[in-house]
Design a protein around this motif. Structure first.
Motif: not given
Length: 384
Positions: A56-57, A61, A104-105, A156-157
């Motif tokens: 998960k995040l 983030n 989520s994300g 993740h980004d």
């Protein structure tokens, strides 16, 4: 003789039994009526329980496991296999889950599994093997962030990341594909056009997140001559190379002595700046000249506090260097003096092509340059 006493006892017992029976029947009816007004709870046989995510995040983030332990990426894993082996694994234990469920994300399709050379399995994110850091004790610890400039938290980004391969450190996209610069480009201007772009497609990411040793503000966006948006790094337009067929490939490095990987510490492109108190003015040069002749170029250097000209010369070549001053391969003899002063020098014109040049001067210790000029070369024709 009739025993009335015995008969009365039997009648009494019979009535008692009848009374008990009536009470039992009436009680059962009431109970049935009460339960009949209740809605029974339905249970679906074999219904699975809700699966909790094991990746998960965090609130910051970055990617963590189900116990909030931070996961990391290693820049040496650019090719997708793990380069952390033996003693390295004591410090950076591998992360592995046979089945990945995400919060989520995150996208489960971004996660995969590799089999390491030691036979163990390891979970990957966008092709990068995932690790823990042994010094992270509490949930949310990120003590491994930036260690030796080769270990970074897994985000993740990320739009770009850093690869470290064969003693080269260079910028790649989030999936490990190498990015390149073109030394014919100018600051925030791409000079790769038409067929060039088929071999060197542009790289574009709308929102840049980079590892912590880089500055997100060093990235920008331009629109190239084809109308496509393109990401820049320190004003250098960024490209892929069509012959890089696997992540971490660097087949484009050095092609035509014009294409190169982009190092995180690269200086980038910058427009030459003039010393505010000094200037160069090109006073005379021909717009065209015949081949195999000598072209004379004249210029004037002015200004400066002390006006000391410790170096001035023509820097030139047969290809435009744009803003990349260092790309001019030739220079005339160095001259010196004090401002204001005029100078001149001659250049032997080649048999064909175009001559590109700038004037360089060092005034009071500061470099100044003229704009780039050019002389068209006219091929000499025989009189016979």
């Amino acid at each position: 003789m009739i025993n009335w006493e015995e008969i009365m006892k039997r009648i009494y017992l019979f009535l008692v039994l009848i009374g008990i029976l009536i009470i039992f029947v009436l009680g059962g009816c009431v109970s049935q009526q009460q339960t009949g007004n209740q809605t029974p709870v339905k249970q679906t046989p074999g219904q699975p329980s809700i699966e909790q995510p094991n990746v998960k995040l965090s609130t910051e983030n970055y990617i963590v496991d189900d116990k909030e332990k931070t996961l990391y990426l290693f820049t040496k894993d650019a090719k997708g296999d793990s380069k952390c082996t033996d003693a390295c694994l004591n410090i950076w234990p591998i992360f592995y889950r046979e089945k990945i469920s995400v919060s989520s994300g995150l996208n489960s399709s971004d996660f995969g599994t590799i089999t390491r050379t030691d036979g163990n399995k390891q979970t990957t994110f966008k092709g990068w093997p995932l690790y823990y850091f042994s010094s992270d004790v509490k949930p949310g610890d990120i003590k491994g962030e930036g260690v030796n400039s080769i270990w970074f938290i897994a985000r993740h980004d990320y739009a770009v990341f850093i690869a470290d391969k064969d003693n080269l450190k260079f910028i790649v996209d989030a999936k490990g594909n190498t990015l390149y610069s073109f030394n014919k480009d100018q600051p925030d201007v791409s000079n790769c056009k038409g067929g060039c772009l088929k071999a060197w497609p542009v790289f574009y990411a709308g929102n840049i997140v980079a590892p912590s040793i880089m500055n997100n503000s060093d990235f920008g966006v331009i629109t190239n001559s084809e109308g496509s948006r393109q990401t820049t790094y320190k004003k250098m337009p960024l490209y892929y190379y069509v012959n890089d067929t696997a992540r971490g490939d660097t087949n484009g490095h050095g092609v035509n002595d014009a294409w190169f990987i982009v190092e995180p510490a690269a200086k980038g492109l910058s427009t030459p700046t003039q010393n505010a108190s000094s200037a160069i003015k090109v006073t005379s040069f021909p717009q065209s000249a015949h081949s195999d002749t000598v072209v004379t170029i004249k210029w004037e250097v002015t200004g400066g506090t002390e006006g000391e000209i410790s170096n001035t010369a023509i820097i030139w070549g047969y290809n435009s260097a744009g803003a990349n001053i260092s790309e001019y391969p030739k220079a005339t003899m160095i001259q010196t003096g004090k401002t204001p002063k005029e100078f001149s020098a001659g250049i032997n014109i080649p048999s064909s092509g175009t001559l590109y040049f700038r004037i360089h001067a060092v005034v009071d210790g500061s470099d100044i340059y003229s704009p780039e000029n050019q002389v068209s070369i006219i091929q000499q024709t025989s009189s016979y």
